[in-house]
Design a protein around this motif. Structure first.
Motif, PDB file in Angstrom:
ATOM      1  N   PRO A 282       0.675  -1.303   0.029  1.00  0.00           N
ATOM      2  CA  PRO A 282      -0.059  -0.133  -0.032  1.00  0.00           C
ATOM      3  C   PRO A 282       0.902   1.201   0.027  1.00  0.00           C
ATOM      4  CG  PRO A 282      -0.811  -1.577   1.500  1.00  0.00           C
ATOM      5  CD  PRO A 282       0.554  -2.211   1.201  1.00  0.00           C
ATOM      6  N   ASP A 285       1.469   2.099  -3.992  1.00  0.00           N
ATOM      7  CA  ASP A 285       0.112   1.856  -4.530  1.00  0.00           C
ATOM      8  C   ASP A 285      -0.185   3.261  -5.396  1.00  0.00           C
ATOM      9  OD1 ASP A 285      -2.058   0.926  -6.086  1.00  0.00           O
ATOM     10  OD2 ASP A 285      -3.320   0.555  -3.941  1.00  0.00           O
ATOM     11  N   TRP A 286       0.330   3.089  -6.421  1.00  0.00           N
ATOM     12  CA  TRP A 286       0.211   4.763  -7.219  1.00  0.00           C
ATOM     13  C   TRP A 286      -1.445   4.836  -7.781  1.00  0.00           C
ATOM     14  CZ3 TRP A 286      -1.092   4.173 -12.233  1.00  0.00           C
ATOM     15  CH2 TRP A 286      -0.703   2.767 -12.939  1.00  0.00           C
ATOM     16  N   THR A 287      -2.006   3.633  -7.873  1.00  0.00           N
ATOM     17  CA  THR A 287      -3.520   3.852  -8.223  1.00  0.00           C
ATOM     18  C   THR A 287      -4.137   4.390  -7.079  1.00  0.00           C
ATOM     19  OG1 THR A 287      -4.039   1.484  -7.339  1.00  0.00           O
ATOM     20  CG2 THR A 287      -3.044   1.420  -9.532  1.00  0.00           C
ATOM     21  N   ALA A 288      -3.773   4.309  -5.772  1.00  0.00           N
ATOM     22  CA  ALA A 288      -4.636   5.086  -4.703  1.00  0.00           C
ATOM     23  C   ALA A 288      -3.749   6.263  -4.351  1.00  0.00           C
ATOM     24  CB  ALA A 288      -4.593   3.994  -3.538  1.00  0.00           C
ATOM     25  N   LEU A 289      -2.652   6.420  -4.539  1.00  0.00           N
ATOM     26  CA  LEU A 289      -2.065   7.524  -4.049  1.00  0.00           C
ATOM     27  C   LEU A 289      -1.856   8.695  -4.832  1.00  0.00           C
ATOM     28  CD1 LEU A 289       1.175   5.734  -2.236  1.00  0.00           C
ATOM     29  CD2 LEU A 289      -0.845   6.803  -0.971  1.00  0.00           C
ATOM     30  N   ARG A 295      -2.578   9.371 -12.966  1.00  0.00           N
ATOM     31  CA  ARG A 295      -2.425   7.928 -13.554  1.00  0.00           C
ATOM     32  C   ARG A 295      -2.889   7.860 -14.947  1.00  0.00           C
ATOM     33  NH1 ARG A 295      -6.129   8.017  -8.947  1.00  0.00           N
ATOM     34  NH2 ARG A 295      -8.038   7.469 -10.288  1.00  0.00           N
ATOM     35  N   ARG A 357       1.662  12.683  -0.982  1.00  0.00           N
ATOM     36  CA  ARG A 357       0.536  12.106  -0.419  1.00  0.00           C
ATOM     37  C   ARG A 357       0.792  11.211   0.832  1.00  0.00           C
ATOM     38  NH1 ARG A 357      -4.636   9.902  -2.083  1.00  0.00           N
ATOM     39  NH2 ARG A 357      -5.384   9.021  -0.308  1.00  0.00           N
TER      40      ARG A 357
END
Length: 406
Positions: A282, A285-289, A295, A357
């Motif tokens: 996590p 996890d660049w898809t969330a951060l 993205r 982030r």
């Protein structure tokens, strides 16, 4: 008659070598192409020398850089410049003449993939001289040891030793440093060292004085995902290509260079990789951060099955001293106010933005300074002959942030 064709043929060959298709948003693309052509030329010669057993490719490249860029310490009417030691580590010190009795202070770590460059290079000398003049601050540019002769954690230990000395009463007294206005900073690999030092010293209860700020310029912060959206978008954008960054990481960590294809395939961070705890994923996890605009249309590459034993063979891949992005929230929350510069056309863009982030989530005040037309290394290319508009803007804004926050 044949001689008439030599000039056009040579010019055409040179233009073919220099020209490189670049994204339309890159600032002053021809200057970047020229810079990249020189860098690629040196890299090619270094690879040839390495293959022939003459010397290590990095040693040859550093000799070229030193011959072209390294300059003597020269004082001016406004800044006294000397080469000295800081915690036993070579450093170039820029001391303003006159001004306030107590000075702000910045300890600075240069970039170069932990293997190249020097704080005595013309570009870093000019940057630190301008910082000293504009900020009325003492700047100490550290020449930590370099790969391949030195590998992790040697560079980190040098950065830490220099930083501890910088904060010490002896150095503060000698240079008239204000104990409440001190900063740790660096670019690229130097930004990595600055972030790692900020984390370590933030946890040291024995320190009487701490850094007020950390300023990270396009920092490299992790080596577990070579398919972040910025790695995918900018894999062929100079001057830092995706394979070159993987090579720098392996050199820094003292790992087998034959692992490069595995890193570039993300085989080393596969789901079945022993030694890679689930709690780490996590944190990168660049898809969330990352926000959606960074993205874009890219998708993560996570292998279910990879090459076994890579993390066990290279344990520093998960060491926060080498990869500061992997630090726990509790550690991040103790670090000082931060400035993080990122550039759109840089494979390391997402490293910096994910760190922004994570720092904010940990409660740290962060200024994120992003350049839509910027490329890796642009800030130190702010002077002729390869100066760029984005280089000048980024340098000015970096110094302005220091002026307002230090």
């Amino acid at each position: 008659m044949k001689l008439r064709w030599i000039g056009p043929v040579l010019l055409s060959a040179a233009a073919y070598y220099v020209y490189l298709p670049l994204p339309s948003g890159v600032n002053e693309p021809w200057k970047l192409m020229l810079l990249d052509a020189m860098f690629r030329g040196c890299m090619t010669v270094g690879d040839m020398a390495h293959a022939l057993g003459v010397c290590h490719r990095v040693n040859l490249l550093n000799k070229v850089v030193s011959w072209v860029e390294v300059i003597e310490a020269r004082s001016s009417p406004s800044v006294h410049v000397t080469d000295s030691l800081l915690g036993g580590v070579p450093a170039r010190v820029f001391q303003p003449i006159g001004g306030k009795k107590l000075k702000r202070g910045v300890v600075y770590f240069h970039g170069g993939g932990w293997a190249l460059a020097s704080g005595r290079m013309r570009s870093y000398d000019l940057l630190c001289r301008k910082m000293a003049e504009d900020l009325d601050a003492v700047i100490m540019s550290v020449d930590y040891r370099l790969a391949p002769e030195a590998v992790f954690p040697a560079q980190y230990h040098d950065a830490l030793a220099a930083s501890r000395a910088f904060l010490s009463a002896e150095v503060r007294r000698r240079h008239g440093l204000d104990p409440e206005r001190l900063c740790v900073s660096g670019d690229s690999a130097g930004g990595n060292l600055a972030a790692a030092v900020a984390q370590e010293l933030a946890q040291d209860a024995s320190l009487e004085v701490r850094f007020k700020t950390q300023a990270l310029v396009y920092p490299v912060l992790q080596a577990l995902d070579f398919f972040t959206s910025s790695y995918q978008q900018n894999h062929n954008v100079p001057i830092l290509y995706r394979p070159v960054m993987a090579r720098f990481w392996l050199q820094y960590l003292g790992a087998d260079p034959a692992l490069e294809p595995l890193l570039l395939a993300n085989n080393h961070s596969s789901l079945d990789q022993a030694g890679l705890p689930p709690r780490i994923r996590p944190k990168l996890d660049w898809t969330a951060l990352l926000p959606a605009e960074r993205r874009k249309h890219y998708r993560p590459v996570v292998k279910a099955t990879g090459t076994p034993g890579v993390v066990a063979a290279v344990p520093a891949l998960t060491d926060v001293r080498a990869a500061p992005l992997l630090a726990d929230q509790g550690v991040l929350g103790r670090t000082p106010k931060a400035y993080v510069m990122t550039c759109e056309f840089d494979v390391l863009r997402d490293d910096g933005l994910m760190y922004v982030r994570r720092l904010r989530d940990a409660g740290v005040e962060v200024t994120s300074d992003h350049y839509e037309d910027g490329f890796h290394g642009c800030m130190v290319f702010a002077y002729p002959p390869l100066s760029s508009d984005v280089g000048r803007r980024s340098m000015d804004n970096y110094i302005r942030w220091l002026d307002h926050n230090l």
